[in-house]
Design a protein around this motif. Structure first.
Motif, PDB file in Angstrom:
ATOM      1  N   LYS A  56     -13.217 -19.515  13.213  1.00  0.00           N
ATOM      2  CA  LYS A  56     -14.117 -19.059  12.138  1.00  0.00           C
ATOM      3  C   LYS A  56     -13.367 -18.797  10.842  1.00  0.00           C
ATOM      4  O   LYS A  56     -13.891 -19.015   9.761  1.00  0.00           O
ATOM      5  N   LEU A  57     -12.131 -18.294  10.960  1.00  0.00           N
ATOM      6  CA  LEU A  57     -11.323 -17.988   9.777  1.00  0.00           C
ATOM      7  C   LEU A  57     -10.606 -19.215   9.234  1.00  0.00           C
ATOM      8  O   LEU A  57      -9.925 -19.136   8.216  1.00  0.00           O
ATOM      9  N   GLY A  58     -10.724 -20.326   9.925  1.00  0.00           N
ATOM     10  CA  GLY A  58     -10.058 -21.549   9.486  1.00  0.00           C
ATOM     11  C   GLY A  58      -8.577 -21.585   9.829  1.00  0.00           C
ATOM     12  O   GLY A  58      -7.818 -22.330   9.212  1.00  0.00           O
ATOM     13  N   LEU A  59      -8.167 -20.780  10.817  1.00  0.00           N
ATOM     14  CA  LEU A  59      -6.767 -20.771  11.242  1.00  0.00           C
ATOM     15  C   LEU A  59      -6.589 -21.749  12.395  1.00  0.00           C
ATOM     16  O   LEU A  59      -7.160 -21.568  13.463  1.00  0.00           O
ATOM     17  N   GLY A  60      -5.787 -22.768  12.172  1.00  0.00           N
ATOM     18  CA  GLY A  60      -5.484 -23.712  13.236  1.00  0.00           C
ATOM     19  C   GLY A  60      -4.353 -23.193  14.101  1.00  0.00           C
ATOM     20  O   GLY A  60      -3.611 -22.289  13.723  1.00  0.00           O
ATOM     21  N   VAL A  61      -4.191 -23.781  15.271  1.00  0.00           N
ATOM     22  CA  VAL A  61      -3.238 -23.308  16.268  1.00  0.00           C
ATOM     23  C   VAL A  61      -2.171 -24.367  16.521  1.00  0.00           C
ATOM     24  O   VAL A  61      -2.492 -25.533  16.737  1.00  0.00           O
ATOM     25  N   SER A  62      -0.909 -23.946  16.489  1.00  0.00           N
ATOM     26  CA  SER A  62       0.178 -24.857  16.870  1.00  0.00           C
ATOM     27  C   SER A  62       0.270 -24.910  18.389  1.00  0.00           C
ATOM     28  O   SER A  62       0.379 -25.979  18.974  1.00  0.00           O
ATOM     29  N   SER A  63       0.231 -23.709  18.995  1.00  0.00           N
ATOM     30  CA  SER A  63       0.232 -23.638  20.456  1.00  0.00           C
ATOM     31  C   SER A  63      -0.407 -22.339  20.910  1.00  0.00           C
ATOM     32  O   SER A  63      -0.398 -21.335  20.201  1.00  0.00           O
ATOM     33  N   PHE A  64      -0.961 -22.400  22.107  1.00  0.00           N
ATOM     34  CA  PHE A  64      -1.635 -21.259  22.721  1.00  0.00           C
ATOM     35  C   PHE A  64      -1.182 -21.167  24.166  1.00  0.00           C
ATOM     36  O   PHE A  64      -1.087 -22.181  24.859  1.00  0.00           O
ATOM     37  N   VAL A  65      -0.885 -19.938  24.608  1.00  0.00           N
ATOM     38  CA  VAL A  65      -0.499 -19.730  26.002  1.00  0.00           C
ATOM     39  C   VAL A  65      -1.231 -18.504  26.532  1.00  0.00           C
ATOM     40  O   VAL A  65      -1.181 -17.432  25.937  1.00  0.00           O
ATOM     41  N   CYS A 102     -10.864 -27.226  22.577  1.00  0.00           N
ATOM     42  CA  CYS A 102      -9.467 -27.223  22.155  1.00  0.00           C
ATOM     43  C   CYS A 102      -9.383 -26.715  20.714  1.00  0.00           C
ATOM     44  O   CYS A 102     -10.178 -27.117  19.861  1.00  0.00           O
ATOM     45  N   PRO A 103      -8.432 -25.823  20.420  1.00  0.00           N
ATOM     46  CA  PRO A 103      -8.299 -25.326  19.050  1.00  0.00           C
ATOM     47  C   PRO A 103      -7.896 -26.438  18.077  1.00  0.00           C
ATOM     48  O   PRO A 103      -7.261 -27.422  18.466  1.00  0.00           O
ATOM     49  N   GLU A 104      -8.259 -26.238  16.824  1.00  0.00           N
ATOM     50  CA  GLU A 104      -7.844 -27.161  15.761  1.00  0.00           C
ATOM     51  C   GLU A 104      -6.345 -26.979  15.519  1.00  0.00           C
ATOM     52  O   GLU A 104      -5.813 -25.882  15.660  1.00  0.00           O
ATOM     53  N   PRO A 105      -5.639 -28.052  15.131  1.00  0.00           N
ATOM     54  CA  PRO A 105      -4.210 -27.933  14.826  1.00  0.00           C
ATOM     55  C   PRO A 105      -3.964 -27.014  13.631  1.00  0.00           C
ATOM     56  O   PRO A 105      -4.773 -26.941  12.713  1.00  0.00           O
ATOM     57  N   GLY A 106      -2.850 -26.334  13.667  1.00  0.00           N
ATOM     58  CA  GLY A 106      -2.477 -25.451  12.566  1.00  0.00           C
ATOM     59  C   GLY A 106      -1.145 -24.791  12.838  1.00  0.00           C
ATOM     60  O   GLY A 106      -0.349 -25.273  13.639  1.00  0.00           O
ATOM     61  N   THR A 163      -1.113 -28.228  20.181  1.00  0.00           N
ATOM     62  CA  THR A 163      -1.830 -29.212  19.370  1.00  0.00           C
ATOM     63  C   THR A 163      -0.894 -30.234  18.744  1.00  0.00           C
ATOM     64  O   THR A 163      -1.332 -31.326  18.397  1.00  0.00           O
ATOM     65  N   VAL A 164       0.392 -29.908  18.635  1.00  0.00           N
ATOM     66  CA  VAL A 164       1.365 -30.841  18.062  1.00  0.00           C
ATOM     67  C   VAL A 164       1.570 -32.034  18.997  1.00  0.00           C
ATOM     68  O   VAL A 164       1.661 -33.174  18.553  1.00  0.00           O
ATOM     69  N   THR A 165       1.621 -31.760  20.302  1.00  0.00           N
ATOM     70  CA  THR A 165       1.840 -32.821  21.285  1.00  0.00           C
ATOM     71  C   THR A 165       0.548 -33.291  21.948  1.00  0.00           C
ATOM     72  O   THR A 165       0.588 -34.098  22.872  1.00  0.00           O
ATOM     73  N   SER A 166      -0.585 -32.762  21.489  1.00  0.00           N
ATOM     74  CA  SER A 166      -1.898 -33.085  22.052  1.00  0.00           C
ATOM     75  C   SER A 166      -2.021 -32.693  23.521  1.00  0.00           C
ATOM     76  O   SER A 166      -2.743 -33.344  24.286  1.00  0.00           O
TER      77      SER A 166
END
Length: 185
Positions: free
Chosen positions: A92-101, A67-71, A55-58
């Motif tokens: 749902k918990l309001g946790l954004g994601v920096s990256s997902f693999v 797509c997950p929200e940034p976090g 999410t940092v680099t879109s």
């Protein structure tokens, strides 16, 4: 489906995923794909995965429905179905994601590789991993202890009221199963 692609004359390269076969339907399989990637000096995520998101680099190179929200959460899953469920829960918990693999078969990139990446990633403050197998449990234990000792912040939510959350918290606590496993490694 593979036979339809081959018989239908699909003009692009096709790399079937089968870690135990050199060829499938006359086509080079996973080992050949890994060889090509290594010769080109690149890493291979998967195959048999749902992709990568940063999410940092879109970057959204995934099959995720959304797509997950940034976090600050770095998330890895070996299972695509579990990944979708974890991402839904994080949202749902309001946790954004920096990256997902999603690592799928882990032909090249492993959970240990991703832990080391997230250890140095300033956009990631919390790491969650779902693994079905360990390639190198001792290395995993060393990296996890090093990251844990660095004092990465953990999300604080009133989750322990639910049995599953209470079990997860117990597994991760000092002296719990995960801690004992890491000490043995």
């Amino acid at each position: 489906m593979l036979r339809n692609l081959v018989d239908g004359g699909f003009p692009g390269p096709i790399y079937p995923v089968n870690p135990n076969a050199a060829q499938v339907c006359g086509l080079a399989a996973e080992r050949e794909l890994l060889r090509i990637c290594r010769e080109a000096g690149m890493r291979l995520v998967g195959p048999n995965c749902i992709g990568v998101v940063n999410t940092v680099t879109s970057l959204d190179a995934s099959f995720l429905p959304r797509c997950p929200e940034p976090g600050r959460l770095g998330l890895m899953s070996q299972s695509g179905a579990v990944a979708v469920a974890l991402l839904k829960r994080a949202r749902k918990l309001g946790l954004g994601v920096s990256s997902f693999v999603s690592v799928g078969n882990k032909a090249d990139v492993s959970g240990n590789d991703l832990l080391e990446y997230w250890e140095d990633d300033p956009a990631t403050g919390v790491v969650a991993i779902y693994l079905e197998s360990f390639g190198s449990p001792r290395r995993f234990g060393r990296i996890a202890r090093r990251i844990s000792a660095a004092g990465a912040p953990a999300p604080r939510r009133p989750m322990a009221r639910r049995p599953t959350a209470a079990h997860l918290l117990a597994c991760g606590r000092r002296g719990g199963p995960a801690d004992r496993s890491a000490r043995r490694a």
